[in-house]
Enzyme design. Structure first.
Site, PDB file in Angstrom:
ATOM      1  N   GLY A  16      19.323 -74.239  11.527  1.00  0.00           N
ATOM      2  CA  GLY A  16      20.108 -75.315  12.144  1.00  0.00           C
ATOM      3  C   GLY A  16      21.302 -75.674  11.276  1.00  0.00           C
ATOM      4  N   SER A 146      10.725 -86.513  10.407  1.00  0.00           N
ATOM      5  CA  SER A 146      11.459 -87.652  10.978  1.00  0.00           C
ATOM      6  C   SER A 146      10.588 -88.890  10.824  1.00  0.00           C
ATOM      7  CB  SER A 146      11.712 -87.415  12.467  1.00  0.00           C
ATOM      8  OG  SER A 146      12.099 -88.625  13.092  1.00  0.00           O
ATOM      9  N   TYR A 159       8.268 -84.824  20.421  1.00  0.00           N
ATOM     10  CA  TYR A 159       9.053 -84.764  19.177  1.00  0.00           C
ATOM     11  C   TYR A 159       8.258 -85.362  18.014  1.00  0.00           C
ATOM     12  CZ  TYR A 159      13.167 -85.543  16.152  1.00  0.00           C
ATOM     13  OH  TYR A 159      14.057 -85.554  15.108  1.00  0.00           O
ATOM     14  N   ALA A 161       5.031 -85.624  17.738  1.00  0.00           N
ATOM     15  CA  ALA A 161       3.915 -84.721  17.403  1.00  0.00           C
ATOM     16  C   ALA A 161       4.429 -83.556  16.555  1.00  0.00           C
ATOM     17  CB  ALA A 161       3.259 -84.212  18.687  1.00  0.00           C
ATOM     18  N   LYS A 163       6.998 -83.535  14.566  1.00  0.00           N
ATOM     19  CA  LYS A 163       7.426 -84.002  13.236  1.00  0.00           C
ATOM     20  C   LYS A 163       6.231 -84.459  12.388  1.00  0.00           C
ATOM     21  CE  LYS A 163      11.795 -83.173  13.773  1.00  0.00           C
ATOM     22  NZ  LYS A 163      12.448 -82.125  12.963  1.00  0.00           N
TER      23      LYS A 163
HETATM   24  P1  NAP Z   1      21.770 -81.288  15.915  1.00  0.00           P
HETATM   25  O1  NAP Z   1      23.070 -81.868  15.516  1.00  0.00           O
HETATM   26  O2  NAP Z   1      21.335 -81.376  17.335  1.00  0.00           O
HETATM   27  O3  NAP Z   1      21.732 -79.738  15.446  1.00  0.00           O
HETATM   28  C1  NAP Z   1      20.602 -78.970  15.712  1.00  0.00           C
HETATM   29  C2  NAP Z   1      20.702 -77.689  14.939  1.00  0.00           C
HETATM   30  O4  NAP Z   1      19.492 -76.919  15.168  1.00  0.00           O
HETATM   31  C3  NAP Z   1      21.841 -76.798  15.397  1.00  0.00           C
HETATM   32  O5  NAP Z   1      22.341 -76.123  14.274  1.00  0.00           O
HETATM   33  C4  NAP Z   1      21.166 -75.811  16.344  1.00  0.00           C
HETATM   34  O6  NAP Z   1      21.849 -74.558  16.476  1.00  0.00           O
HETATM   35  C5  NAP Z   1      19.839 -75.628  15.643  1.00  0.00           C
HETATM   36  N1  NAP Z   1      18.774 -75.159  16.533  1.00  0.00           N
HETATM   37  C6  NAP Z   1      18.293 -75.759  17.656  1.00  0.00           C
HETATM   38  N2  NAP Z   1      17.321 -75.004  18.208  1.00  0.00           N
HETATM   39  C7  NAP Z   1      17.174 -73.905  17.422  1.00  0.00           C
HETATM   40  C8  NAP Z   1      16.359 -72.747  17.473  1.00  0.00           C
HETATM   41  N3  NAP Z   1      15.472 -72.560  18.463  1.00  0.00           N
HETATM   42  N4  NAP Z   1      16.503 -71.810  16.505  1.00  0.00           N
HETATM   43  C9  NAP Z   1      17.396 -71.969  15.510  1.00  0.00           C
HETATM   44  N5  NAP Z   1      18.202 -73.048  15.394  1.00  0.00           N
HETATM   45  C10 NAP Z   1      18.097 -74.000  16.344  1.00  0.00           C
HETATM   46  O7  NAP Z   1      20.565 -81.925  15.063  1.00  0.00           O
HETATM   47  P2  NAP Z   1      20.602 -82.913  13.793  1.00  0.00           P
HETATM   48  O8  NAP Z   1      20.690 -84.305  14.298  1.00  0.00           O
HETATM   49  O9  NAP Z   1      21.532 -82.418  12.770  1.00  0.00           O
HETATM   50  O10 NAP Z   1      19.088 -82.743  13.291  1.00  0.00           O
HETATM   51  C11 NAP Z   1      18.718 -81.789  12.317  1.00  0.00           C
HETATM   52  C12 NAP Z   1      17.237 -81.960  12.011  1.00  0.00           C
HETATM   53  O11 NAP Z   1      17.003 -83.285  11.544  1.00  0.00           O
HETATM   54  C13 NAP Z   1      16.333 -81.770  13.223  1.00  0.00           C
HETATM   55  O12 NAP Z   1      15.127 -81.145  12.828  1.00  0.00           O
HETATM   56  C14 NAP Z   1      16.059 -83.184  13.657  1.00  0.00           C
HETATM   57  O13 NAP Z   1      14.847 -83.284  14.373  1.00  0.00           O
HETATM   58  C15 NAP Z   1      15.999 -83.894  12.336  1.00  0.00           C
HETATM   59  N6  NAP Z   1      16.255 -85.333  12.428  1.00  0.00           N
HETATM   60  C16 NAP Z   1      17.424 -85.808  12.927  1.00  0.00           C
HETATM   61  C17 NAP Z   1      17.617 -87.174  13.014  1.00  0.00           C
HETATM   62  C18 NAP Z   1      18.886 -87.769  13.555  1.00  0.00           C
HETATM   63  O14 NAP Z   1      18.930 -89.013  13.706  1.00  0.00           O
HETATM   64  N7  NAP Z   1      19.923 -87.007  13.831  1.00  0.00           N
HETATM   65  C19 NAP Z   1      16.595 -88.041  12.612  1.00  0.00           C
HETATM   66  C20 NAP Z   1      15.418 -87.524  12.107  1.00  0.00           C
HETATM   67  C21 NAP Z   1      15.249 -86.164  12.020  1.00  0.00           C
HETATM   68  P3  NAP Z   1      23.098 -74.374  17.516  1.00  0.00           P
HETATM   69  O15 NAP Z   1      24.271 -75.096  16.895  1.00  0.00           O
HETATM   70  O16 NAP Z   1      23.300 -72.900  17.581  1.00  0.00           O
HETATM   71  O17 NAP Z   1      22.670 -75.003  18.799  1.00  0.00           O
END
Ligand code: NAP
Length: 251
Positions: A16, A146, A159, A161, A163
């Site tokens: 990601g 998370s 989600y 579950a 995390k």
């Molecule tokens: P985001 O902006 O939606 O980016 C998601 C990333 O994951 C993108 O690089 C995407 O690739 C990649 N991805 C999605 N499905 C995939 C797959 N099947 N195989 C490989 N790569 C995949 O997410 P984010 O907010 O930065 O979140 C990053 C992590 O932090 C996640 O695990 C999320 O659950 C966790 N998190 C986020 C928050 C928040 O508030 N944002 C809070 C707690 C935890 P593409 O660009 O190619 O689509």
């Protein structure tokens, strides 16, 4: 490039890594002197932007398109990264998706997809790299959980579950790999400004913000700084830990 005596640079594989928190992690680890394997699902343009930004910092970077929920694809991706860089010192399992909905209406597919990407994807990448980590007798695995995995959240049973599963996976693998000098930790971010949270309505954002004692959303760079610390040599004695970075939301 392999981390040899002539070339002591280490490689970090960030899933990601094309956008959001993952991109910020790639940049922060590059600033810390690492070369970066950027794994992404399908957004070629964003992945190449990350690669270019890492290269601007003087590090080597390559993008790998791979759906981490597919075990064969994860194995092939890891094999290619090992061939290209000679080793992986830091694995950051950050790829994640949401498919929100109340449990009564949650479709089987929305539950399965979120578990397959977030939890099984993390397991696939760890399993694919475990032998290499054991052989090198050192390294870091950092998994993105998370606060929702710790607290639960209405509308996010799938989600949450996935995390919460990452917490159990992290602690188990930390116990298995400790003897080889590999640390395994999880980070539990709260509400961070990225594409994932941009999708929320203003009302929901407002509601979340009221639950955050520090009164604001977090930045991807703040999460990246924590990843870089866990990846650094001074963090060598931290393993099996889950560190919240949430403005106090889940305390
Ligand atoms: P985001 O902006 O939606 O980016 C998601 C990333 O994951 C993108 O690089 C995407 O690739 C990649 N991805 C999605 N499905 C995939 C797959 N099947 N195989 C490989 N790569 C995949 O997410 P984010 O907010 O930065 O979140 C990053 C992590 O932090 C996640 O695990 C999320 O659950 C966790 N998190 C986020 C928050 C928040 O508030 N944002 C809070 C707690 C935890 P593409 O660009 O190619 O689509």
């Amino acid at each position: 490039m392999p981390a040899t005596t002539e070339n002591p640079r280490r490689c970090a594989l960030v899933t990601g890594g094309s956008r959001g928190i993952g991109r910020a992690v790639c940049l922060e680890l590059a600033r810390a002197g690492m070369d970066i394997a950027v794994v992404y699902a399908g957004n070629d343009e964003a992945a190449h932007e990350t690669v270019a930004a890492v290269e601007e910092l003087g590090a080597t970077a390559r993008a790998y398109r791979c759906d981490v929920s597919d075990a064969d694809a994860a194995n092939a991706c890891v094999e290619q990264v090992l061939a290209d860089f000679g080793g992986v010192w830091v694995l950051v399992n950050n790829a994640g998706i949401t498919r929100d909905g109340l449990i009564a209406r949650m479709r089987e597919d929305d539950f399965a997809q979120v578990i397959n990407v977030n939890l099984a994807g993390t397991y696939h990448m760890i399993r694919a790299l475990t032998r290499s980590f054991m052989r090198q007798r050192g390294g870091r695995i950092i998994n993105m959980s998370s606060v929702v995995g710790l607290m639960g959240n209405a509308g996010q049973a799938n989600y949450a579950a996935s995390k919460a599963g990452i917490v159990g996976l992290t602690k188990s693998v930390a116990r298995e790999l400790a003897g080889r000098g590999v640390t395994v930790n999880a980070i539990a971010p709260g509400f961070i400004e990225t594409d994932m949270t941009a999708a929320l309505s203003d009302g929901v954002r407002e509601q979340y913000q009221q639950q955050i004692p520090l009164g604001r959303l977090g930045h991807a760079e703040e999460v990246a700084a924590l990843v870089a610390f866990l990846a650094s040599d001074p963090a060598a004695y931290i393993t099996g830990e889950v560190i919240r970075i949430d403005g106090g939301m889940a305390m």
